[in-house]
Design a protein around this motif. Sequence first.
Motif, PDB file in Angstrom:
ATOM      1  N   ALA A   1      -8.310  76.775 -73.502  1.00 17.92           N
ATOM      2  CA  ALA A   1      -8.418  78.061 -74.238  1.00 17.92           C
ATOM      3  C   ALA A   1      -9.685  79.005 -73.891  1.00 17.92           C
ATOM      4  CB  ALA A   1      -8.282  77.776 -75.794  1.00 17.92           C
ATOM      5  N   PHE A   2     -10.556  78.001 -73.776  1.00 16.27           N
ATOM      6  CA  PHE A   2     -12.009  78.632 -73.499  1.00 16.27           C
ATOM      7  C   PHE A   2     -11.999  79.155 -71.979  1.00 16.27           C
ATOM      8  CE2 PHE A   2     -13.783  75.744 -76.702  1.00 16.27           C
ATOM      9  CZ  PHE A   2     -14.131  76.727 -77.818  1.00 16.27           C
ATOM     10  N   ARG A   3     -11.016  78.547 -71.217  1.00 11.94           N
ATOM     11  CA  ARG A   3     -11.282  79.035 -69.818  1.00 11.94           C
ATOM     12  C   ARG A   3     -10.256  80.406 -69.942  1.00 11.94           C
ATOM     13  NH1 ARG A   3      -9.968  73.376 -68.832  1.00 11.94           N
ATOM     14  NH2 ARG A   3     -11.764  72.330 -67.881  1.00 11.94           N
ATOM     15  N   LEU A   4      -9.307  80.512 -70.583  1.00  9.08           N
ATOM     16  CA  LEU A   4      -8.711  81.822 -70.674  1.00  9.08           C
ATOM     17  C   LEU A   4      -9.609  82.990 -71.233  1.00  9.08           C
ATOM     18  CD1 LEU A   4      -5.135  80.589 -72.046  1.00  9.08           C
ATOM     19  CD2 LEU A   4      -5.783  81.461 -69.525  1.00  9.08           C
ATOM     20  N   MET A   5     -10.182  82.560 -72.173  1.00 11.12           N
ATOM     21  CA  MET A   5     -11.472  83.347 -72.982  1.00 11.12           C
ATOM     22  C   MET A   5     -12.204  84.063 -71.971  1.00 11.12           C
ATOM     23  SD  MET A   5     -12.273  81.605 -76.512  1.00 11.12           S
ATOM     24  CE  MET A   5     -10.823  80.887 -77.374  1.00 11.12           C
ATOM     25  N   ASP A   6     -12.896  83.188 -71.168  1.00 13.14           N
ATOM     26  CA  ASP A   6     -13.425  83.325 -70.078  1.00 13.14           C
ATOM     27  C   ASP A   6     -13.086  84.436 -69.105  1.00 13.14           C
ATOM     28  OD1 ASP A   6     -15.567  81.919 -71.432  1.00 13.14           O
ATOM     29  OD2 ASP A   6     -15.602  80.043 -69.996  1.00 13.14           O
ATOM     30  N   THR A   7     -11.869  84.221 -68.510  1.00 13.76           N
ATOM     31  CA  THR A   7     -11.319  84.963 -67.838  1.00 13.76           C
ATOM     32  C   THR A   7     -10.691  86.465 -68.169  1.00 13.76           C
ATOM     33  OG1 THR A   7     -10.476  82.903 -66.672  1.00 13.76           O
ATOM     34  CG2 THR A   7      -9.344  84.749 -66.062  1.00 13.76           C
ATOM     35  N   PHE A   8     -10.038  86.192 -69.308  1.00 10.98           N
ATOM     36  CA  PHE A   8      -9.286  87.495 -69.941  1.00 10.98           C
ATOM     37  C   PHE A   8      -9.696  88.325 -70.826  1.00 10.98           C
ATOM     38  CE2 PHE A   8      -6.240  84.669 -67.512  1.00 10.98           C
ATOM     39  CZ  PHE A   8      -5.811  85.272 -66.435  1.00 10.98           C
ATOM     40  N   TRP A   9     -10.941  87.822 -71.407  1.00 15.81           N
ATOM     41  CA  TRP A   9     -11.468  88.498 -72.635  1.00 15.81           C
ATOM     42  C   TRP A   9     -12.813  89.258 -72.280  1.00 15.81           C
ATOM     43  CZ3 TRP A   9     -11.279  85.133 -77.681  1.00 15.81           C
ATOM     44  CH2 TRP A   9     -10.376  85.051 -78.133  1.00 15.81           C
ATOM     45  N   PRO A  10     -12.969  90.357 -72.679  1.00 14.95           N
ATOM     46  CA  PRO A  10     -11.964  91.034 -73.544  1.00 14.95           C
ATOM     47  C   PRO A  10     -10.991  91.595 -72.956  1.00 14.95           C
ATOM     48  CG  PRO A  10     -13.964  92.336 -73.207  1.00 14.95           C
ATOM     49  CD  PRO A  10     -14.271  90.962 -72.709  1.00 14.95           C
ATOM     50  N   GLY A  11      -9.816  91.736 -73.387  1.00 15.01           N
ATOM     51  CA  GLY A  11      -8.485  92.071 -72.925  1.00 15.01           C
ATOM     52  C   GLY A  11      -7.145  91.837 -73.407  1.00 15.01           C
TER      53      GLY A  11
END
Length: 367
Positions: free
Chosen positions: A94-104
């Motif tokens: 989940a943190f990897r997704l945040m790092d990649t796609f957030w903000p977004g």
Amino acid sequence: MQAENGNKVKTLVFRVSEENFDSVLERVSAIIKHGGTVAFPTETVYGLGADGLNPEAVLKIFEAKKRPPGNPLSLLVHSREDVERVSRNIPQNAFRLMDTFWPGPLTIVLEKNDIVPDITSGGLKSIGVRMPDHRVPLELIKKAGTPLAAPSANLSGKPSPSLASHVISDLTGRIDAILDGGEASIGLESTVIDMTAKPPIVLRPGAVSLEDLESVIGKVRSGYKNSEAGNEPDLSEKKAGQKYGHYIPDTKVVLVEGEGKLVSEKLVKLLESYRSEGQKVGLLLSDETSKETATFLALQNLDLYECLLLGPREEPEVAARKLFEGLRKLDRKGLDVIVADGSFSRFGLGEALINRLREASSIKIVA
């Protein structure tokens, strides 16, 4: 909010500009702090926000939207600290997704903390969180000092709002304030991925594709309604975006899916049938389908037709920005039926576009 006795509140409308940004955001953040409701733009669609940790404030969202009770909301956050405040046992992916796609445009469903009221999560043990890629909600969250419960700012079940005018039409007299920040740049709601499941499940497609997600965290399942995979899981808990119908105009919508000219040929046959019955028809077409049916339409009684173009088949991101505005425009025309073109590419936003068209339609035809 519309009170039980039918009285309406005065809805303030602000056109946000660089000159008034700070003063307007101070004013509406005070509304949030005092338990009020504010509609605002994001990069996806307009959201209706209230203090997501205040159950009385969240109740006002349900009342304003006429949203069925128990339908879970997601939270908009400003920082990683906000995420850790409202959720727990956060997996590294989940943190990897945040790092990649957030903000977004990605909502991540996580195990919720006790600080999140049951009314916000729909009584579930999980909560969706998203960091929007838009200055207005990020600053509003920061100034209000709380994550915002923020579903789309429309009457429940109807097409989502991509313009402030849509919010004004649906919610004037039902909410405290509307921030007009222009057109939403994407026009469709965020991708929703449930990270409490193994492997994770995409509950709603959006601008972040399944392939995008798998490139970061590996295997992901498709679990949204009408997914192409045809293997929708039997979820024991219905998460955000899964429990009730969405995007449905009052006018009946017929979706014709398929490849290019096959869709055009099927549309012509459908229109011949509707014409013989004297029905008034709205058309939501790709540029190519419009050209392929132009000869037929030119020979018809054009008084029976209203046609809106969504853009090229290979550019679904253009159609995505126009879809909800198109549905709303045609819905105001007093038509008998809206026929929608489902020949758009499935790449990029195409899968999300077709998903919204499927949700909006009561009849689906494969050409």
